[in-house]
Write a protein that holds these residues in place. Sequence first.
Motif, short mmCIF file in Angstrom:
data_model
loop_
_atom_site.label_atom_id
_atom_site.label_comp_id
_atom_site.label_asym_id
_atom_site.label_seq_id
_atom_site.Cartn_x
_atom_site.Cartn_y
_atom_site.Cartn_z
N VAL A 61 0.85 -1.20 0.00
CA VAL A 61 0.00 0.00 0.00
C VAL A 61 0.88 1.24 0.00
N PHE A 62 1.88 1.23 0.86
CA PHE A 62 2.80 2.37 0.94
C PHE A 62 3.47 2.59 -0.43
N GLN A 63 3.89 1.51 -1.06
CA GLN A 63 4.55 1.62 -2.37
C GLN A 63 3.60 2.19 -3.43
N ARG A 64 2.33 1.74 -3.38
CA ARG A 64 1.35 2.23 -4.37
C ARG A 64 1.11 3.73 -4.17
N VAL A 65 1.01 4.13 -2.91
CA VAL A 65 0.76 5.55 -2.61
C VAL A 65 1.93 6.41 -3.10
N LEU A 66 3.15 5.87 -2.95
CA LEU A 66 4.34 6.59 -3.45
C LEU A 66 4.22 6.85 -4.95
N SER A 67 3.63 5.89 -5.64
CA SER A 67 3.55 6.02 -7.11
C SER A 67 2.53 7.10 -7.51
N TRP A 68 1.71 7.57 -6.57
CA TRP A 68 0.74 8.62 -6.89
C TRP A 68 1.45 9.97 -7.06
N ILE A 69 2.57 10.15 -6.36
CA ILE A 69 3.20 11.49 -6.31
C ILE A 69 3.65 11.97 -7.70
N PRO A 70 4.30 11.12 -8.51
CA PRO A 70 4.67 11.60 -9.86
C PRO A 70 3.51 11.57 -10.87
N SER A 71 2.32 11.17 -10.42
CA SER A 71 1.18 11.06 -11.35
C SER A 71 0.85 12.41 -12.00
N ASN A 72 0.05 12.36 -13.07
CA ASN A 72 -0.36 13.61 -13.73
C ASN A 72 -1.67 14.15 -13.17
N SER A 73 -2.30 13.37 -12.29
CA SER A 73 -3.57 13.81 -11.71
C SER A 73 -3.29 14.63 -10.45
N HIS A 74 -3.77 15.87 -10.45
CA HIS A 74 -3.60 16.72 -9.27
C HIS A 74 -4.18 16.07 -8.02
N GLN A 75 -5.34 15.42 -8.21
CA GLN A 75 -6.00 14.77 -7.07
C GLN A 75 -5.09 13.70 -6.46
N LEU A 76 -4.44 12.90 -7.33
CA LEU A 76 -3.55 11.84 -6.82
C LEU A 76 -2.27 12.41 -6.22
N GLN A 77 -1.74 13.46 -6.85
CA GLN A 77 -0.55 14.11 -6.28
C GLN A 77 -0.86 14.59 -4.86
N LEU A 78 -2.04 15.21 -4.74
CA LEU A 78 -2.46 15.74 -3.45
C LEU A 78 -2.60 14.61 -2.42
N ALA A 79 -3.33 13.56 -2.81
CA ALA A 79 -3.55 12.44 -1.88
C ALA A 79 -2.22 11.77 -1.53
N GLY A 80 -1.34 11.63 -2.52
CA GLY A 80 -0.03 11.01 -2.28
C GLY A 80 0.78 11.80 -1.27
N ALA A 81 0.82 13.12 -1.45
CA ALA A 81 1.59 13.97 -0.53
C ALA A 81 0.98 13.96 0.87
N LEU A 82 -0.36 14.00 0.94
CA LEU A 82 -1.02 13.95 2.25
C LEU A 82 -0.78 12.61 2.93
N ALA A 83 -0.78 11.55 2.13
CA ALA A 83 -0.53 10.22 2.70
C ALA A 83 0.88 10.15 3.27
N ILE A 84 1.86 10.70 2.55
CA ILE A 84 3.25 10.70 3.05
C ILE A 84 3.31 11.50 4.36
N ALA A 85 2.61 12.65 4.39
CA ALA A 85 2.58 13.45 5.62
C ALA A 85 2.00 12.63 6.77
N ASN A 86 1.00 11.79 6.47
CA ASN A 86 0.40 10.95 7.51
C ASN A 86 1.30 9.79 7.91
N PHE A 87 2.01 9.22 6.95
CA PHE A 87 2.98 8.15 7.29
C PHE A 87 4.12 8.74 8.13
N ALA A 88 4.40 10.03 7.91
CA ALA A 88 5.54 10.68 8.59
C ALA A 88 5.14 11.20 9.97
N ARG A 89 4.48 10.33 10.74
CA ARG A 89 4.04 10.79 12.07
C ARG A 89 4.85 10.18 13.19
#
Length: 607
Positions: A317-345
């Motif tokens: 799951v973590f690996q899949r979320v990482l792959s969202w960050i370079p995506s072309n979808s703003h929504q996925l970039q946003l969710a990917g960055a927010l997910a990293i912020a949440n993993f970084a707790r």
Amino acid sequence: ADNLSDALKKLKITTTDSTADSLEGCLDCLLQALAQNNTETSEKIQKSGVLQVFASLLMPQSSCTAKVANIIAEVARNEFMRNPCVDAGLIPPLVQLLNCKDQEVLLQTGRALGNICYDSHEGRNAVDRAGGAHIVVDHIRSLCSKTDPASEKLLTVFCGMLMNYSNENDTLQSQLINMGVIPTLVKLLGIHCQNAALTEMCLVAFGNLAELESSKEQFAYTNIAEELVKLFKKQIEHDKKEMIFEVLAPLAENDVIKLQLVEAGLVECLLEIVQKTVDSDKEDDIAELKTASDLMVLLLLGDESMQKLFEGGKGSVFQRVLSWIPSNSHQLQLAGALAIANFARNDGNCIHMVDNGIVQKLMDLLDRHVEDGNVTVQHAALSALRNLAIPVVNKAKMLSAGVAEAVLKFLRSEMPPVQFKLLGTLRMLIDAQAEAAEQLGKNVKLVERLVEWCEAKDHAGVMGESNRLLSALIRHSKSKDVIRTVVQSGGIKHLVTMATSEHVIMQNEALVALALIAALELVTAEKDLENAQLVQILHRLLSDDRSAPEIKYNSMVLICALIGSEPLQKEVQSMAFLEVVSKLRSHENKTVAQQASLTEQRLAVES
């Protein structure tokens, strides 16, 4: 129309002299007219005064009762008829009918009560006073396990009635929760998941109840997570998925339920939706992508659910979320960055992510959003970098990776949320990093922007963070060049104001920075310190019994440094500091008491 008028006239005199047959005929005529034009017929019924007659016709033993209840259900589909139904005294006899055994009567009575309650405050109150909800909940409980069509139809009507009864009404929702309706409805969903209409009613009822905090605790004791995920996997239609999402989102705010949803396999469903919809430009798919990725981020807000999905950084799951960050979808970039912020707790996760190259991915993402970028993506990526910069071992690595430079590109931003995160990220990065603090502190553009933001009265967060970063640049660099830059940019007055903050931590940071200024560059800062009335402020802090011990201690250290300046020393002498300081020699805090003795000696020598 003539038939209808005749029927209404007959009904008005019906209670005194009428046979069951003629009564049936009148009621059939009304039902026929309602089927042809409900609104017009309802208006005629209201004007005729027949509603009051209906109250006396709602007898459990009468053969016409189901028809009368059906007519009431039909007229109550019109908003303008709901209050008249209540005023005609129809609610108490209808609620009494809920105790009868006849299924048709129960069905029509449930419909009538449900329609009268729809968006009607008066209707709901009347049903509440008559005790209708309790009887309906008992019916649902006893019918729950029956899967014959008639029982399922009745269950659907009763669930709909409860839904209309409690919709957007916290008091009535709490009442249903206290009656224990939640476990019953969850059980219902499990048993009747093949019945689309009943399932839909359950989902809407859950959506109503799930907003309440008290409901989430009850939901957590059921297998709702499992049932919803099971149901979700079967759905093909967008609308049905959307309905389940509307229940999942409020439920997933509860940490226990977050973990249950993760264990029930919701994450896999969400990842699958993302994969299917990411390249689509259909409106439904775009909506689904947003909902699924937002829900994914929400699941990561729970400590246990987040750690379970991180799996030491090896999780799929973590690996899949990482792959969202370079995506072309703003929504996925946003969710990917927010997910990293949440993993970084926690430190462990942060260290692992920095060691595995996440910083570069976030910097690349920020780079794509420098010019006219998406503000929410900027904010999310900066949030993630800020969290990653918290562990001490990560700071130097992130600085050498060029994070400070990447962040500084957003100095021009006029968006307070971005400004706030930018400041927080820089402050985290330079903590105990002297070289970086000096480099940034000599950056005139940065310091001037900080001084400007220190006056952002409309944005308390930005104002606070600017002050804290200004102080941090001095405290961590201990550099004369940095102090000179701050003085030249007009930052001194803000540090002095910060010493009066309502937050002890900010007061303290300001006093330590001011003490360094006084120790290293007193002559340069002298005029600004005087204009900002620092001496008067220190006198106030030392005289105030509410000042924390560390505030008193640092104020005295600062006084000792300030008397190296002639104008400031004169101010100190004119304000009877000796008196205030000598009282502090008996302070309960040893460090404060010792500093008071030292300060008293210094002041005595200087005077």
